[in-house]
Each structure stands twice: as structure tokens, then as C-alpha cells.
Design an enzyme around this catalytic site. Structure first.
Site, PDB file in Angstrom:
ATOM      1  N   THR A  26      33.156  -7.493 -29.062  1.00 34.18           N
ATOM      2  CA  THR A  26      32.447  -8.544 -28.355  1.00 34.18           C
ATOM      3  C   THR A  26      31.965  -9.579 -29.364  1.00 34.18           C
ATOM      4  O   THR A  26      31.853  -9.294 -30.567  1.00 34.18           O
ATOM      5  CB  THR A  26      31.257  -7.957 -27.564  1.00 34.18           C
ATOM      6  OG1 THR A  26      30.737  -8.968 -26.688  1.00 34.18           O
ATOM      7  CG2 THR A  26      30.169  -7.459 -28.489  1.00 34.18           C
ATOM      8  N   GLU A  27      31.719 -10.795 -28.892  1.00 31.97           N
ATOM      9  CA  GLU A  27      31.210 -11.880 -29.744  1.00 31.97           C
ATOM     10  C   GLU A  27      32.133 -12.194 -30.922  1.00 31.97           C
ATOM     11  O   GLU A  27      31.670 -12.410 -32.049  1.00 31.97           O
ATOM     12  CB  GLU A  27      29.803 -11.550 -30.255  1.00 31.97           C
ATOM     13  CG  GLU A  27      28.764 -11.314 -29.176  1.00 31.97           C
ATOM     14  CD  GLU A  27      28.511 -12.533 -28.303  1.00 31.97           C
ATOM     15  OE1 GLU A  27      28.638 -13.668 -28.818  1.00 31.97           O
ATOM     16  OE2 GLU A  27      28.196 -12.364 -27.109  1.00 31.97           O
ATOM     17  N   LYS A  32      36.196 -15.171 -28.264  1.00 30.25           N
ATOM     18  CA  LYS A  32      37.314 -15.204 -27.302  1.00 30.25           C
ATOM     19  C   LYS A  32      37.273 -16.464 -26.445  1.00 30.25           C
ATOM     20  O   LYS A  32      38.306 -17.075 -26.188  1.00 30.25           O
ATOM     21  CB  LYS A  32      37.275 -13.971 -26.392  1.00 30.25           C
ATOM     22  CG  LYS A  32      37.580 -12.662 -27.067  1.00 30.25           C
ATOM     23  CD  LYS A  32      37.726 -11.533 -26.058  1.00 30.25           C
ATOM     24  CE  LYS A  32      36.513 -11.343 -25.168  1.00 30.25           C
ATOM     25  NZ  LYS A  32      35.289 -10.974 -25.926  1.00 30.25           N
ATOM     26  N   THR A  33      36.062 -16.842 -25.999  1.00 33.87           N
ATOM     27  CA  THR A  33      35.965 -18.031 -25.142  1.00 33.87           C
ATOM     28  C   THR A  33      36.373 -19.283 -25.898  1.00 33.87           C
ATOM     29  O   THR A  33      37.116 -20.124 -25.375  1.00 33.87           O
ATOM     30  CB  THR A  33      34.539 -18.187 -24.600  1.00 33.87           C
ATOM     31  OG1 THR A  33      34.197 -17.041 -23.808  1.00 33.87           O
ATOM     32  CG2 THR A  33      34.419 -19.427 -23.722  1.00 33.87           C
ATOM     33  N   LYS A  39      38.429 -16.060 -16.249  1.00 29.58           N
ATOM     34  CA  LYS A  39      37.563 -15.078 -16.896  1.00 29.58           C
ATOM     35  C   LYS A  39      37.089 -14.154 -15.776  1.00 29.58           C
ATOM     36  O   LYS A  39      36.009 -14.349 -15.200  1.00 29.58           O
ATOM     37  CB  LYS A  39      36.382 -15.747 -17.601  1.00 29.58           C
ATOM     38  CG  LYS A  39      35.542 -14.747 -18.398  1.00 29.58           C
ATOM     39  CD  LYS A  39      34.474 -15.425 -19.223  1.00 29.58           C
ATOM     40  CE  LYS A  39      33.618 -14.402 -19.945  1.00 29.58           C
ATOM     41  NZ  LYS A  39      34.368 -13.622 -20.953  1.00 29.58           N
ATOM     42  N   SER A  55      29.425 -10.858 -18.025  1.00 23.39           N
ATOM     43  CA  SER A  55      28.047 -10.369 -17.991  1.00 23.39           C
ATOM     44  C   SER A  55      27.151 -11.345 -18.729  1.00 23.39           C
ATOM     45  O   SER A  55      27.526 -11.861 -19.790  1.00 23.39           O
ATOM     46  CB  SER A  55      27.955  -8.995 -18.659  1.00 23.39           C
ATOM     47  OG  SER A  55      28.654  -8.029 -17.932  1.00 23.39           O
ATOM     48  N   ASP A  62      30.152 -18.874 -20.435  1.00 24.53           N
ATOM     49  CA  ASP A  62      31.555 -18.878 -20.869  1.00 24.53           C
ATOM     50  C   ASP A  62      32.496 -19.174 -19.705  1.00 24.53           C
ATOM     51  O   ASP A  62      33.474 -19.903 -19.846  1.00 24.53           O
ATOM     52  CB  ASP A  62      31.921 -17.543 -21.511  1.00 24.53           C
ATOM     53  CG  ASP A  62      31.212 -17.326 -22.841  1.00 24.53           C
ATOM     54  OD1 ASP A  62      30.690 -18.313 -23.405  1.00 24.53           O
ATOM     55  OD2 ASP A  62      31.172 -16.183 -23.313  1.00 24.53           O
ATOM     56  N   GLU A  79      40.885 -14.550 -20.021  1.00 27.41           N
ATOM     57  CA  GLU A  79      39.987 -14.089 -21.084  1.00 27.41           C
ATOM     58  C   GLU A  79      39.359 -12.756 -20.704  1.00 27.41           C
ATOM     59  O   GLU A  79      38.811 -12.587 -19.610  1.00 27.41           O
ATOM     60  CB  GLU A  79      38.877 -15.112 -21.354  1.00 27.41           C
ATOM     61  CG  GLU A  79      38.007 -14.691 -22.526  1.00 27.41           C
ATOM     62  CD  GLU A  79      36.703 -15.458 -22.619  1.00 27.41           C
ATOM     63  OE1 GLU A  79      35.769 -14.951 -23.263  1.00 27.41           O
ATOM     64  OE2 GLU A  79      36.617 -16.560 -22.050  1.00 27.41           O
TER      65      GLU A  79
END
Length: 236
Positions: free
Chosen positions: A15-16, A19-20, A41, A45, A58, A122
Site C-alpha cells: 500500500t502507499e 498506484k493512483t 478503482k 478505503s 484517489d 487500479e
């Protein structure tokens, strides 16, 4: 008639890892080639209530860019991000707390692949993000047979994260179209050696190396810059 050329899932080593931002940059680059592209997407969350609807930042970014594509100016938020949860926690936990089913069958029910030349999907979190106690997001991608682009967050430990992800993608018989090295965490000690090792050990081509972005508030100029660093010959 299905005029879709490419369906590609944007996965991350964690995560982080940006990707976006990479998904935005890919969409932007495809648009600059005068191609039609739709960004999805499916699961997000971390959201705020805006005019009675939960909106993920995002997801909104993906929507804003997708609306620039021919034929998609009027699409709704839910068409891009059908499953949105308020707390910024693992999606399967957020779904349980909200009393919402999160499963492969529910994704198939909610997600309609639009008619578009290119579809970029995504992911959420890392490659094996759980949907529930028995299914993962990767299981859904495998069922759909969608190609994958992997975003590698360049930091200490990324070699292990990247290769574990690559091997699971390949084990499932999915095609890894390429990977992007994203320095989302800032400068990395021995970055060139790490890039060299990944390039030698990941069979798919490196689509680009994205330097650290100083501002957390990324603008169109940042997306344009990153888009110019991506090699899309393999996709277009």
C-alpha cells in the site's frame, strides 16, 4: 461489438506505493496518444461524505482524468469506484464493519467493464489484499484473466516485495506487461544497484523510473512529467 483493446490491472508491491499516481500518469499518457481510456478503482478505503455520497480522494482523481476521455465526460463517481468505505483500513475489515459483502461474485455483479479502447483498473493495497476470509483481489484478477502492470515502491525491502509479487502473478498464469519503479518514499540508498537487479530479475520490461515528487499535492504538471517518463510502446 467489443472494441476494447487492453484491460490492465495496476498492482502494487504494497500500500502507499503510488498506484493512483501511476494510474493517472498512464491514463494521461494514453489520452495524449489520442486513445480512449477508462480508469476504474473498484475498491477504495478512506472516504469523506460529499453531498450524501462517500468519495475516496484517489477514486475522484481517476474519475476526473477519465472524464477527459472521449465519450466519458458524464460518467458518475460510482461507475469508477463502486465500493467505497469510510475508514482508511483493510477493505475486507471495512466491508465487514459496514455490513457489506466483499467477494469475487460481488465485484462481478457491481463492475461493468465499459466499452473503451483501454481499461486501467487500479487495485487496493498490495497484490494479495484480502476480499474476505478465503478470497483475495488477486483471485478476481486471475478469474478475469487481466494483464498486470506492477508499481514497485522503491525502498529497502522492495526487491523481496517485488519478486514475491511477480512470482505469484506468473504462478497464476497472468501476463505481467511491465513494471514501474516509483521513488514515492524519497531517495533510496544504492538506488542504481537496486534498479539494475530488478531489471535483470523481472522478465517484463521496466516501463519507467519515476523520481520522488516533492509535493504531496500532485498537480497536472506532475502527472504530465511522469507520463513523459513512461514507455507505452508495449501498450499502444
Amino acid at each position: 461489438m467489443d472494441n476494447m483493446k487492453e484491460k490492465i490491472f495496476i498492482a502494487g508491491t504494497d500500500t502507499e506505493v503510488g498506484k493512483t499516481f501511476i494510474t493517472q500518469s498512464l491514463i494521461n499518457a494514453i489520452l495524449h496518444c489520442d486513445k480512449q481510456v477508462f480508469g476504474l478503482k473498484p475498491i477504495a478505503s478512506g472516504a469523506e461524505l460529499i453531498e450524501g455520497q462517500w468519495v475516496n480522494e484517489d477514486g475522484q482523481k481517476i474519475l476526473d482524468l477519465t472524464r477527459r476521455s472521449p465519450g466519458f465526460a458524464q460518467i458518475s463517481y460510482k461507475e469508477v469506484n463502486p465500493l467505497t468505505f469510510e475508514p482508511a483500513i483493510a477493505p475486507h475489515i471495512a466491508a465487514q464493519e459496514a455490513g457489506v459483502e466483499l467477494s469475487i461474485s460481488e465485484l462481478n455483479r457491481l463492475i461493468q467493464f465499459p466499452q473503451s479502447e483501454y481499461l486501467l483498473i487500479e487495485g487496493a493495497g498490495g497484490w494479495l489484499t484480502p476480499l474476505n476470509d478465503t478470497e483475495t483481489y488477486a483471485d478476481w484478477v486471475e478469474q478475469k484473466g487481466v494483464d498486470v502492470i506492477l508499481v514497485v515502491g522503491m525502498k529497502l525491502g522492495c526487491l523481496n516485495h517485488a519478486m514475491l509479487t511477480v512470482r505469484d502473478i506468473e504462478r497464476r498464469g497472468l501476463k505481467l506487461r511491465g513494471w514501474v519503479a516509483n521513488f514515492v518514499y524519497g531517495e533510496m540508498n544504492r538506488s542504481e544497484q537496486n534498479l539494475d537487479w530488478l531489471t535483470k530479475n523481472i522478465s517484463a520490461p521496466c516501463l519507467g523510473v519515476i523520481p520522488f515528487q516533492e509535493s504531496s499535492d500532485l498537480q497536472d504538471a506532475d502527472i504530465d512529467t511522469a507520463s513523459g517518463l513512461l514507455n507505452l510502446q508495449i501498450l499502444l
